[in-house]
Scaffold this motif. Structure first.
Motif, PDB file in Angstrom:
ATOM      1  N   GLY A 103       0.761  -1.247  -0.044  1.00  0.00           N
ATOM      2  CA  GLY A 103      -0.098  -0.014  -0.070  1.00  0.00           C
ATOM      3  C   GLY A 103       0.851   1.240   0.085  1.00  0.00           C
ATOM      4  N   ALA A 104       0.186   2.519  -0.300  1.00  0.00           N
ATOM      5  CA  ALA A 104       0.758   3.721  -0.176  1.00  0.00           C
ATOM      6  C   ALA A 104       1.318   3.774   1.614  1.00  0.00           C
ATOM      7  CB  ALA A 104       0.116   4.647  -0.393  1.00  0.00           C
ATOM      8  N   THR A 105       0.805   3.291   2.265  1.00  0.00           N
ATOM      9  CA  THR A 105       0.986   3.346   3.460  1.00  0.00           C
ATOM     10  C   THR A 105       2.509   2.918   3.837  1.00  0.00           C
ATOM     11  OG1 THR A 105      -1.217   2.914   4.230  1.00  0.00           O
ATOM     12  CG2 THR A 105       0.483   3.074   5.892  1.00  0.00           C
ATOM     13  N   LEU A 108       4.938   5.567   2.168  1.00  0.00           N
ATOM     14  CA  LEU A 108       5.162   6.693   3.262  1.00  0.00           C
ATOM     15  C   LEU A 108       6.077   6.429   4.233  1.00  0.00           C
ATOM     16  CD1 LEU A 108       1.404   7.775   2.808  1.00  0.00           C
ATOM     17  CD2 LEU A 108       3.254   9.235   1.990  1.00  0.00           C
ATOM     18  N   TYR A 129      -3.160  13.106   6.412  1.00  0.00           N
ATOM     19  CA  TYR A 129      -3.578  11.621   6.717  1.00  0.00           C
ATOM     20  C   TYR A 129      -2.839  11.224   7.851  1.00  0.00           C
ATOM     21  CZ  TYR A 129      -4.200   6.802   5.476  1.00  0.00           C
ATOM     22  OH  TYR A 129      -4.579   5.700   5.831  1.00  0.00           O
ATOM     23  N   TYR A 132       0.617  10.103   8.588  1.00  0.00           N
ATOM     24  CA  TYR A 132       2.050  10.759   8.387  1.00  0.00           C
ATOM     25  C   TYR A 132       2.651  11.242   9.803  1.00  0.00           C
ATOM     26  CZ  TYR A 132      -0.056  12.294   3.800  1.00  0.00           C
ATOM     27  OH  TYR A 132      -0.441  12.411   2.657  1.00  0.00           O
ATOM     28  N   ASN A 174       0.121  16.209  -0.186  1.00  0.00           N
ATOM     29  CA  ASN A 174      -0.851  15.245  -0.858  1.00  0.00           C
ATOM     30  C   ASN A 174      -1.694  15.938  -1.671  1.00  0.00           C
ATOM     31  OD1 ASN A 174      -3.648  13.890   1.078  1.00  0.00           O
ATOM     32  ND2 ASN A 174      -2.700  13.148  -0.738  1.00  0.00           N
ATOM     33  N   ASN A 178      -6.585  14.485   1.005  1.00  0.00           N
ATOM     34  CA  ASN A 178      -7.523  13.796   2.145  1.00  0.00           C
ATOM     35  C   ASN A 178      -6.952  14.768   3.284  1.00  0.00           C
ATOM     36  OD1 ASN A 178      -8.958  12.236   3.633  1.00  0.00           O
ATOM     37  ND2 ASN A 178      -7.787  10.530   3.549  1.00  0.00           N
ATOM     38  N   ASP A 206       2.375  12.317  -2.258  1.00  0.00           N
ATOM     39  CA  ASP A 206       1.114  11.325  -1.984  1.00  0.00           C
ATOM     40  C   ASP A 206       0.145  11.582  -2.933  1.00  0.00           C
ATOM     41  OD1 ASP A 206      -0.860   9.623  -1.094  1.00  0.00           O
ATOM     42  OD2 ASP A 206      -0.698  10.145   1.050  1.00  0.00           O
ATOM     43  N   VAL A 208      -2.099   9.267  -4.175  1.00  0.00           N
ATOM     44  CA  VAL A 208      -3.066   8.298  -4.173  1.00  0.00           C
ATOM     45  C   VAL A 208      -4.321   8.441  -4.925  1.00  0.00           C
ATOM     46  CG1 VAL A 208      -1.986   6.879  -2.064  1.00  0.00           C
ATOM     47  CG2 VAL A 208      -3.909   8.269  -1.867  1.00  0.00           C
ATOM     48  N   TYR A 209      -4.736   9.686  -4.878  1.00  0.00           N
ATOM     49  CA  TYR A 209      -6.029   9.930  -5.704  1.00  0.00           C
ATOM     50  C   TYR A 209      -5.924  10.714  -6.801  1.00  0.00           C
ATOM     51  CZ  TYR A 209      -7.827   8.939  -0.794  1.00  0.00           C
ATOM     52  OH  TYR A 209      -7.967   8.571   0.361  1.00  0.00           O
ATOM     53  N   SER A 237      -1.274   4.309  -5.417  1.00  0.00           N
ATOM     54  CA  SER A 237      -1.757   2.754  -4.877  1.00  0.00           C
ATOM     55  C   SER A 237      -2.927   2.340  -5.855  1.00  0.00           C
ATOM     56  CB  SER A 237      -2.327   3.045  -3.320  1.00  0.00           C
ATOM     57  OG  SER A 237      -2.898   1.914  -3.076  1.00  0.00           O
ATOM     58  N   LYS A 240      -7.003   2.756  -4.373  1.00  0.00           N
ATOM     59  CA  LYS A 240      -7.896   3.813  -4.842  1.00  0.00           C
ATOM     60  C   LYS A 240      -8.087   3.758  -6.472  1.00  0.00           C
ATOM     61  CE  LYS A 240      -6.378   5.382  -0.895  1.00  0.00           C
ATOM     62  NZ  LYS A 240      -7.310   5.031   0.115  1.00  0.00           N
ATOM     63  N   LYS A 248      -3.733  -3.881  -0.623  1.00  0.00           N
ATOM     64  CA  LYS A 248      -2.595  -3.037  -0.392  1.00  0.00           C
ATOM     65  C   LYS A 248      -1.393  -3.102  -1.336  1.00  0.00           C
ATOM     66  CE  LYS A 248      -2.359  -1.326   3.165  1.00  0.00           C
ATOM     67  NZ  LYS A 248      -2.772   0.056   3.647  1.00  0.00           N
TER      68      LYS A 248
END
Ligand code: PMP
Ligand code: GLN
Length: 392
Positions: A103-105, A108, A129, A132, A174, A178, A206, A208-209, A237, A240, A248
């Motif tokens: 995942g992006a998590t 990051l 988010y 972070y 980001n 978000n 970031d 992701v969107y 990611s 999304k 993930k």
């Protein structure tokens, strides 16, 4: 037998933020316990492209169930690089400048742990988010928020310029953002790019969107700005883009040296993950651009549907240009505090939302705001609005 647990406070590591669960987990559990419509945690209630889902099933059946290579399978790294070239004209070498992450998590966290020393400052758009702050804490750094505050949720560029100090190491950007749904425009991104170059900062993006954007709005990766390709790590990611948050499969792209450092950390977080999902996401990236476009248009319809519904119950949304979240001020419903509102809402009318406050470091910032996810089927959105109409 009842066991009494004795946990010594001496055991807790100071850099760990808290033992509390995330607001997303708390609110999703509350939604289940109260049989509420869950417009809280951001996950769609519809699936990604059929081709991708079938490819994962076939991969499992074909025995793709052991450790993939440390940086991810080559077809996925190639698909990620090709996607970047096709959409943004940004070239990355699939062997040295791309890594697949959990995942992006994880991307990051690994970026932050790889580059932030104790005492270093990391600038991020506030609200931010939740991962972070937790990751910067783990690295011993200090997160410095720069306001993207309501009611309009516009980045304060003067505050951004003032936030840079000799201790600043990284800017975490980001966009689409978000929880506000703001998408940074060319002028804001140029200002960030200039600052990054002037102060020799690393930029972690970031994105992701990246594909969840509406109307005529464009997502412009910071790495496309002059001088930024060499100091930017782009993170995204499949969760999304292809509505598969539980898979993930995320990734990071950037200069080879930076990706090598990031991978050095990542290998001791998860090492690798998602073997059968990797070929499926590679296929989706290669052949599902039309699905992504269609899904974006449908999401735009959902945004407008929920916005109209929220207006009908007296809540005026700040219309998002991207993401699948929108924000309202809940004061018209008699609440000064979004957290209190969100904790009461399931029992009062069977709907779950997320209070903005959990995305801010500054006490009391974002207090009256609440985030609503609209990545849900139309009947679910309509039912949420119907229930909100009974709020009393
Ligand atoms: N960044 C932002 C801004 C997010 O909203 C999320 C939420 N899912 C993530 C990163 C994490 O993405 P992933 O689920 O791929 O780890
Ligand atoms: N990114 C999702 C959100 O903002 C939640 C992800 C999570 O639960 N950690 O709602």
């Amino acid at each position: 037998m009842v066991r009494t647990e004795v946990v010594s406070s001496r055991w807790k590591a100071d850099r760990v933020r808290s033992a509390a669960t995330t607001i997303f987990a708390e609110m999703s559990a509350l939604a289940v316990a109260t049989d509420s419509v869950n417009l809280g945690q951001g996950f769609p209630d519809y699936d990604g492209p059929a081709l991708m889902l079938e490819a994962a099933e076939q991969a499992i059946a074909a025995g793709v169930n052991q450790y993939p290579p440390a940086r991810g399978i080559a077809p996925l790294r190639q698909a990620v690089a090709e996607h970047s070239r096709r959409h943004y004209g940004l070239d990355y070498d699939a062997d040295t400048e791309v890594v697949v992450t959990t995942g992006a998590t994880e991307a990051l966290a690994a970026a932050i742990l790889a580059f932030v020393n104790p005492g270093d400052e990391v600038i991020a758009l506030e609200p931010f988010y939740d991962s972070y702050a937790a990751s910067v804490d783990l690295a011993g750094g200090r997160l410095v928020g720069v306001a993207v505050f309501g009611p309009d949720f516009v980045l304060d560029l003067d505050e951004l310029r003032r936030a840079v100090t000799p201790a600043t190491k990284m800017i975490l950007v980001n966009s689409p953002h978000n929880p506000t749904g703001a998408v940074l425009g060319r002028a804001e991104l140029s200002a960030i790019a200039e600052l990054a170059i002037a102060h020799d900062l690393l930029v972690v993006c970031d994105e992701v969107y990246e594909h969840l954007i509406f109307d005529e709005v464009e997502h412009l990766p910071l790495a496309t700005f002059p001088g930024l390709r060499d100091r930017a790590i782009r993170i995204s990611s499949s969760g999304k883009t292809f509505s598969a948050t539980g898979w993930k499969i995320g990734w990071a792209l950037g200069p080879a040296q930076l990706i090598t450092e990031l991978t050095a950390v990542k290998q001791f977080l998860s090492y690798v993950s998602g073997a059968p999902f990797q070929p499926a996401v590679a296929q989706a990236l290669d052949s599902c651009d039309d699905w992504v476009t269609q899904s974006r248009l449908e999401l735009q319809g959902k945004r407008d549907r929920l916005a109209a519904g929220l207006r009908s119950v007296g809540l005026e949304p700040a219309m998002p240009d991207g993401t699948y979240f929108m924000t309202t001020d809940v004061r018209p419903l008699g609440y000064a505090d979004g957290l209190e509102f969100c904790r009461d809402l399931p029992r009062r009318c069977g709907v779950v939302a997320i209070p903005h406050q959990v995305f801010y470091a500054r006490a009391d910032a974002g207090r009256p705001y609440v985030r609503w996810a609209f990545c849900k089927s139309d009947p679910v959105l309509d039912e949420a609005v119907r229930r909100l109409g009974t709020f009393s």
